[in-house]
Design a protein around this motif. Structure first.
Motif, PDB file in Angstrom:
ATOM      1  N   ALA A  28       5.195   5.405  -6.579  1.00  0.00           N
ATOM      2  CA  ALA A  28       5.773   5.082  -7.879  1.00  0.00           C
ATOM      3  C   ALA A  28       5.743   6.325  -8.753  1.00  0.00           C
ATOM      4  N   GLN A  64      -5.435  -1.550  -2.810  1.00  0.00           N
ATOM      5  CA  GLN A  64      -5.102  -2.958  -3.033  1.00  0.00           C
ATOM      6  C   GLN A  64      -6.197  -3.694  -3.806  1.00  0.00           C
ATOM      7  N   VAL A  69      -6.270  -0.537  -9.697  1.00  0.00           N
ATOM      8  CA  VAL A  69      -5.483  -0.826 -10.906  1.00  0.00           C
ATOM      9  C   VAL A  69      -6.191  -0.273 -12.138  1.00  0.00           C
ATOM     10  N   PRO A  92       2.615  -2.507   2.251  1.00  0.00           N
ATOM     11  CA  PRO A  92       2.573  -1.925   0.902  1.00  0.00           C
ATOM     12  C   PRO A  92       1.545  -2.623   0.036  1.00  0.00           C
ATOM     13  N   GLY A  94      -0.001  -4.447  -3.385  1.00  0.00           N
ATOM     14  CA  GLY A  94       0.586  -5.504  -4.190  1.00  0.00           C
ATOM     15  C   GLY A  94       1.319  -4.964  -5.409  1.00  0.00           C
ATOM     16  N   GLY A  95       2.046  -5.876  -6.062  1.00  0.00           N
ATOM     17  CA  GLY A  95       2.820  -5.467  -7.222  1.00  0.00           C
ATOM     18  C   GLY A  95       1.968  -5.064  -8.402  1.00  0.00           C
ATOM     19  N   ALA A  96       0.692  -5.436  -8.401  1.00  0.00           N
ATOM     20  CA  ALA A  96      -0.176  -5.107  -9.533  1.00  0.00           C
ATOM     21  C   ALA A  96      -0.324  -3.604  -9.696  1.00  0.00           C
ATOM     22  N   ARG A  98       1.870  -1.238  -8.766  1.00  0.00           N
ATOM     23  CA  ARG A  98       3.123  -0.676  -9.293  1.00  0.00           C
ATOM     24  C   ARG A  98       3.285  -1.002 -10.767  1.00  0.00           C
ATOM     25  N   ALA A  99       2.912  -2.211 -11.144  1.00  0.00           N
ATOM     26  CA  ALA A  99       3.016  -2.596 -12.559  1.00  0.00           C
ATOM     27  C   ALA A  99       2.080  -1.749 -13.413  1.00  0.00           C
TER      28      ALA A  99
END
Length: 545
Positions: A28, A64, A69, A92, A94-96, A98-99
Motif C-alpha cells: 500500500a 496480520q 495495525v 494477503p 486483512g483489510g485492517a 490497508r485501512a
C-alpha cells in the motif's frame, strides 16, 4: 538504529527501484512513492517514538496482527514514510492493515522470504550512501557487521572501554585503550568471555534478569578494584541479541555516557543481527564440512580447506565422540547439541558438534601427537561432557569414544568405532556411561549376532513363538517365566526371587510352559535358540529407541 540524511533524490520510489527488486514488495502507498526517505530504523517497542522520514523495519511483528495495525498508526503519527513487514502467513493481510495505512498516510511493504533483515539493512545502507545521504558520524560509518569497528566507535562516543558480548557473556568485540584497565576486563578480553565466577555472581544477584528486562542502561557502581560500569541490552522485536558494556578507564565516565550508550544500543541492532546471520551461515558450512569428513565423502584435496573452516589441524590426531542422551528425557534434540557446543567452547576444547538424529557427534582435535596420550585426552573430555550432560539429562547419557585417528581425513574410521561403542553401551544395559569398543567386546559381539539374526526367517512354530501367542491371548506370564529361567541358568530359587514369586509357584509355571509349548529345557540347543529369540524380542539398542 537509524540511518539518517536528507537528500532530494532519496525518495521511497528510488529505494524500491534500487533495493526493492526481489527484496521488497509494495502492499500500500496511500501518499504515493515520492516521500523523502531520511533513514531506516528497526522498530523497538521499548522506544516507540520514531524519527520522521524513516522506513521502519517491523522485525518480529505479524502483519496480520493488531500490533501491526498499531505500529502503522504510530508510524503515521511520527511522520515515518513506510513500514516493512515479513510475510508470516500465506495469503494477503486483512483489510485492517490497508485501512490503517490509508488513515496514517504510510506506505506498507513486505520483505520477501529469501531476503533476511540483516541483508535488507545492508542494502538500505548501501543505497543511502550511493544516494549521497550523509550518515551520522561515528557509529553509522561502521560497516555492517564490523563489531570491532562498532566497539571502537562506541568507546570514542561514550568515553570508556567497551566490550560487546553475546547472551552467554562471550566477547564478540572490544575496544582498544591506552589507559590502564582493571583486572576483570583483562581476564574477560584474554579469555574472550566473562570469567565463570563473575557470570555466576551476576546471575545470582539477579543482574542479568534486570538487564534483559529493563530495556535501558543499567549502572554498576565502582567496587574495590572494579571501576564503574554501564551495560545495556541490544534487542530486536523483544529478542535479546547481546549487550554492550562500558567500563571507566583512566577516569570517571562522562555525565552523558548513559544517553550515548542508549543510542548506541539501537544502532548496534543491525550489526548483531548481521553477525548472528553470518555466524549461522558459517556454522552450517562448518557442519556440512564435518559431515562430509565423518561420512568419508570429503575429497582428499578438500580436507585442508575443511580443516581451516573447522579450525582443526589437518595433519594432527583427532577422534570422534558419539553422544546419546536418550529419547525419553523430555528435552529437544537441539538442547543436547547446544549444550555440547557450549561446554566445548567454554573450556577451550577444539571441537565441532554435528547433529546425528536426536543424538550428536563431536569431532575433537587439538590432541597430543603421542597416540596413548591422545587417547587419554579424548577419554578425559568424554568424562567431562558426561558429567555436565548428566546434570541435565540424568542417567540416560551414553558416550562412545572413537579410536584416535592420526589425521583429520581418517575421522570417518573414528566415527564408526564411536557409534559402535555407544550402541554397545545401550545394548549391554550395564549402567556404564563411557566406553571404547575394546572395552565392550562381549556386548559388541552380542550386538553383531543380534543384528545378523534380526532379519533371519525363523519357523512360526518354535516354542518361543507358541508362548508369545498364548501370552497374547490369555495375558499370561509364560514368556517372562522362561526368560527368568534362562537368565538364571535353571536356578529355580534365584529365578523366582527375580520375579518376586514363591519358588513353588515358579516351578509350577515352568512345568506349564513345558507342557504348553513343548520346549526341552534339558537340551542345550533348545535353550540357546530360546534365549536368542528372547533377546531379539527386546528393544532395538539404538539411542533413538
Amino acid at each position: 538504529m537509524a540511518l539518517s540524511g536528507t537528500d532530494p533524490d532519496g525518495t521511497l520510489e528510488r529505494l524500491l527501484a534500487v533495493v526493492g527488486a526481489g527484496a521488497l514488495e509494495l502492499f500500500a502507498a496511500p501518499q504515493g512513492l515520492g516521500a523523502r526517505v531520511q533513514g531506516v530504523t528497526v522498530w523497538d517497542a521499548q522506544e516507540p517514538e520514531l524519527p520522521a522520514g524513516q522506513v521502519v523495519l517491523a522485525v518480529g511483528i505479524d502483519p496480520q496482527s493488531h500490533a501491526a495495525v498499531d505500529l502503522v498508526r504510530q508510524a503515521g503519527r511520527s511522520g515515518a514514510v513506510a513500514v516493512v513487514f515479513r510475510q508470516t502467513r500465506p495469503g494477503p493481510p486483512g483489510g485492517a492493515l490497508r485501512a490503517a495505512a490509508g488513515e496514517a498516510g504510510v506506505a506498507v511493504l513486505f520483505r520477501t522470504a529469501w531476503v533476511g533483515w540483516a541483508q535488507l539493512v545492508g542494502s538500505a545502507r548501501a543505497w543511502l550512501a550511493a544516494a549521497g545521504i550523509p550518515a551520522d558520524p561515528e557509529i553509522e560509518q561502521v560497516a555492517l557487521g564490523d563489531l570491532d569497528g562498532l566497539a571502537e566507535a562506541v568507546a570514542a562516543l561514550v568515553g570508556g572501554a567497551v566490550t560487546i558480548e553475546d547472551v552467554h557473556s562471550r566477547v564478540l568485540a572490544y575496544s582498544t585503550t591506552d589507559a590502564d584497565v582493571d583486572e576483570l576486563r583483562q581476564l574477560t578480553i584474554l579469555g574472550r568471555r566473562v570469567p565463570q565466577w563473575r557470570v555466576a555472581a551476576l546471575r545470582e544477584a539477579g543482574f542479568f534478569s534486570a538487564l534483559w528486562a529493563s530495556g535501558d542502561v543499567v549502572h554498576r557502581p565502582a567496587g574495590g578494584a572494579v571501576p564503574e560500569r554501564l551495560a545495556v541490552a541490544v534487542s530486536a522485536a523483544g529478542e535479546i541479541l547481546g549487550s554492550i558494556w562500558v567500563a571507566a578507564a583512566g577516569g570517571p565516565l562522562p555525565p552523558g555516557a548513559s544517553d550515548t550508550l542508549r543510542a548506541a544500543a539501537r544502532a548496534a541492532t543491525p550489526h548483531l543481527l548481521h553477525h548472528r546471520s553470518r555466524r549461522a551461515g558459517e556454522a552450517r558450512l562448518t557442519q556440512d564440512a564435518v559431515r562430509a569428513l565423518l561420512d568419508g565423502n570429503a575429497p582428499v584435496d578438500q580436507v585442508d580447506m575443511a580443516a581451516v573452516r573447522m579450525a582443526l589441524p589437518s595433519d594432527g590426531p583427532c577422534a570422534v565422540l558419539a553422544v546419546c542422551a536418550g529419547a525419553g528425557t523430555g528435552e529437544s534434540p537441539g538442547r543436547l547439541q547446544d549444550l555440547l557446543a557450549l561446554h566445548c567452547a567454554a573450556y577451550g576444547h577444539q571441537a565441532v558438534v554435528v547433529p546425528s538424529g536426536r543424538d550428536a557427534l563431536v569431532l575433537v582435535g587439538d590432541l597430543a601427537a603421542d597416540a596413548e596420550r591422545a587417547a587419554a585426552q579424548v577419554g578425559q573430555r568424554a568424562s567431562f561432557l558426561a558429567q555436565q550432560l548428566g546434570a541435565v539429562f540424568g542417567a540416560s547419557v551414553r558416550i562412545g569414544v572413537g579410536e584416535v585417528a592420526a589425521r583429520l581425513e581418517q575421522a570417518a574410521a573414528s566415527r564408526r568405532t564411536a557409534e559402535l561403542a555407544v550402541r554397545a553401551l545401550r545394548f549391554a544395559e550395564s549402567g556404564r556411561v563411557i566406553a571404547r569398543v575394546g572395552e565392550l567386546t562381549e556386548a559388541v559381539a552380542l550386538l553383531r549376532v543380534s543384528e545378523a539374526l534380526r532379519g533371519a526367517e525363523l519357523p512360526a512354530g518354535t516354542p518361543v513363538a507358541r508362548l508369545l501367542a498364548m501370552d497374547a491371548r490369555h495375558r499370561g506370564d509364560l514368556v517372562e517365566t522362561l526368560r527368568a529361567y534362562l537368565d538364571h541358568f535353571g536356578d529355580m530359587p534365584a529365578a523366582s526371587r527375580a520375579l518376586g514369586v514363591h519358588p513353588n509357584t515358579f516351578r509350577y509355571r515352568v512345568q506349564r510352559l513345558r507342557d504348553k509349548c513343548g520346549i526341552d529345557l534339558g537340551s542345550a540347543d533348545s535353550r540357546l535358540l530360546a534365549h536368542l529369540q528372547l533377546r531379539l524380542l527386546e528393544r532395538e539398542p539404538g539411542c533413538d529407541a
